[in-house]
Write a protein that holds these residues in place. Sequence first.
Motif, PDB file in Angstrom:
ATOM      1  N   GLY A   9      47.854  34.240  37.655  1.00 57.38           N
ATOM      2  CA  GLY A   9      47.216  35.423  37.394  1.00 57.38           C
ATOM      3  C   GLY A   9      47.627  36.517  36.436  1.00 57.38           C
ATOM      4  N   GLY A  10      46.760  37.243  35.974  1.00 52.48           N
ATOM      5  CA  GLY A  10      46.959  38.260  34.894  1.00 52.48           C
ATOM      6  C   GLY A  10      45.774  38.841  34.433  1.00 52.48           C
ATOM      7  N   LEU A  11      45.951  39.588  33.091  1.00 50.68           N
ATOM      8  CA  LEU A  11      44.790  40.349  32.350  1.00 50.68           C
ATOM      9  C   LEU A  11      44.360  39.290  31.471  1.00 50.68           C
ATOM     10  N   VAL A  12      42.953  39.398  31.307  1.00 49.12           N
ATOM     11  CA  VAL A  12      42.432  38.583  30.236  1.00 49.12           C
ATOM     12  C   VAL A  12      41.072  39.183  29.811  1.00 49.12           C
ATOM     13  N   TYR A  79      45.309  23.685  41.807  1.00 49.19           N
ATOM     14  CA  TYR A  79      45.059  24.388  40.535  1.00 49.19           C
ATOM     15  C   TYR A  79      43.805  24.892  40.471  1.00 49.19           C
ATOM     16  N   LEU A  80      43.507  26.165  39.773  1.00 46.65           N
ATOM     17  CA  LEU A  80      42.091  26.660  39.521  1.00 46.65           C
ATOM     18  C   LEU A  80      42.031  27.066  37.713  1.00 46.65           C
ATOM     19  N   GLN A  81      41.498  26.312  37.350  1.00 47.34           N
ATOM     20  CA  GLN A  81      41.251  26.433  35.823  1.00 47.34           C
ATOM     21  C   GLN A  81      39.917  27.264  35.829  1.00 47.34           C
ATOM     22  N   MET A  82      40.286  28.488  35.120  1.00 50.40           N
ATOM     23  CA  MET A  82      39.012  29.479  35.129  1.00 50.40           C
ATOM     24  C   MET A  82      38.687  29.680  33.496  1.00 50.40           C
ATOM     25  N   ASP A  83      37.772  29.397  33.234  1.00 51.64           N
ATOM     26  CA  ASP A  83      37.008  29.420  31.648  1.00 51.64           C
ATOM     27  C   ASP A  83      35.932  30.337  31.693  1.00 51.64           C
ATOM     28  N   SER A  84      35.488  30.851  30.547  1.00 55.90           N
ATOM     29  CA  SER A  84      34.516  31.742  30.471  1.00 55.90           C
ATOM     30  C   SER A  84      34.473  32.884  31.408  1.00 55.90           C
ATOM     31  N   LEU A  85      35.721  33.461  31.466  1.00 58.52           N
ATOM     32  CA  LEU A  85      35.934  34.621  32.573  1.00 58.52           C
ATOM     33  C   LEU A  85      34.937  35.735  32.364  1.00 58.52           C
ATOM     34  N   LYS A  86      34.468  36.512  33.630  1.00 52.00           N
ATOM     35  CA  LYS A  86      33.721  37.611  33.379  1.00 52.00           C
ATOM     36  C   LYS A  86      34.182  38.907  34.049  1.00 52.00           C
ATOM     37  N   LEU A  87      33.465  39.940  33.952  1.00 53.92           N
ATOM     38  CA  LEU A  87      34.116  40.904  34.432  1.00 53.92           C
ATOM     39  C   LEU A  87      34.173  40.824  36.015  1.00 53.92           C
ATOM     40  N   ASP A  88      33.016  40.368  36.363  1.00 58.36           N
ATOM     41  CA  ASP A  88      32.864  40.404  38.061  1.00 58.36           C
ATOM     42  C   ASP A  88      33.910  39.079  38.417  1.00 58.36           C
ATOM     43  N   ASP A  89      34.428  38.466  37.686  1.00 56.17           N
ATOM     44  CA  ASP A  89      35.549  37.482  38.259  1.00 56.17           C
ATOM     45  C   ASP A  89      36.963  38.387  38.597  1.00 56.17           C
ATOM     46  N   THR A  90      36.870  39.659  38.264  1.00 56.76           N
ATOM     47  CA  THR A  90      38.237  40.377  38.567  1.00 56.76           C
ATOM     48  C   THR A  90      38.210  40.357  40.290  1.00 56.76           C
ATOM     49  N   GLY A 109      48.437  35.949  47.554  1.00 56.04           N
ATOM     50  CA  GLY A 109      47.376  36.569  46.545  1.00 56.04           C
ATOM     51  C   GLY A 109      47.913  36.882  45.010  1.00 56.04           C
ATOM     52  N   THR A 110      47.163  36.515  44.205  1.00 57.70           N
ATOM     53  CA  THR A 110      47.343  36.948  42.734  1.00 57.70           C
ATOM     54  C   THR A 110      46.322  37.454  42.105  1.00 57.70           C
ATOM     55  N   GLN A 111      46.857  38.605  41.383  1.00 57.52           N
ATOM     56  CA  GLN A 111      45.642  39.531  40.707  1.00 57.52           C
ATOM     57  C   GLN A 111      44.909  38.837  39.585  1.00 57.52           C
ATOM     58  N   VAL A 112      43.633  38.723  39.459  1.00 58.66           N
ATOM     59  CA  VAL A 112      43.138  38.422  38.211  1.00 58.66           C
ATOM     60  C   VAL A 112      42.242  39.535  37.696  1.00 58.66           C
ATOM     61  N   THR A 113      42.470  40.156  36.483  1.00 59.78           N
ATOM     62  CA  THR A 113      41.842  41.203  35.845  1.00 59.78           C
ATOM     63  C   THR A 113      41.125  40.844  34.688  1.00 59.78           C
ATOM     64  N   VAL A 114      39.803  40.808  34.748  1.00 58.44           N
ATOM     65  CA  VAL A 114      39.095  40.566  33.390  1.00 58.44           C
ATOM     66  C   VAL A 114      38.642  41.766  32.824  1.00 58.44           C
ATOM     67  N   SER A 115      39.083  42.088  31.740  1.00 57.83           N
ATOM     68  CA  SER A 115      38.739  43.455  31.106  1.00 57.83           C
ATOM     69  C   SER A 115      38.753  43.489  29.618  1.00 57.83           C
ATOM     70  N   SER A 116      37.765  44.272  28.787  1.00 56.88           N
ATOM     71  CA  SER A 116      38.097  44.359  27.553  1.00 56.88           C
ATOM     72  C   SER A 116      38.990  45.696  26.937  1.00 56.88           C
TER      73      SER A 116
END
Length: 116
Positions: A9-12, A79-90, A109-116
């Motif tokens: 997880g992380g910030l993207v 595994y979960l490969q997540m591409d074209s991430l959107k804000l709503d995927d946070t 749990g692992t945090q996934v944050t999608v933010s610009s």
Amino acid sequence: QVQLVESGGGLVQPGGSLRLSCAASGSIVSLVVMGWYRQAPGKERELVATIRSGGVTSYAGSVKGRFTISRDNGKNTVYLQMDSLKLDDTAVYYCNVENVYWNTYWGQGTQVTVSS
């Protein structure tokens, strides 16, 4: 007992990619279903994707075409490969497995944050 350890997880930024991993250890018997769920703030936990031992996959409509679930049975890892991430995927993403005796286990749990 089965322990699940998630990572990745992380910030993207929107449009970016992340790859989540979940390794199972402990008293493992045949893991029939391995999957990922997520929970966003103020929302209920929802199914993201599952993969059965034979390789059959299932996805939530909101991630179909963008996320890819896979598993390595020899490593008891999903595994979960997540591409074209959107804000709503946070969300916090949780690993889930179900064995042949219908026992289910959750990761921390692992945090996934999608933010610009």
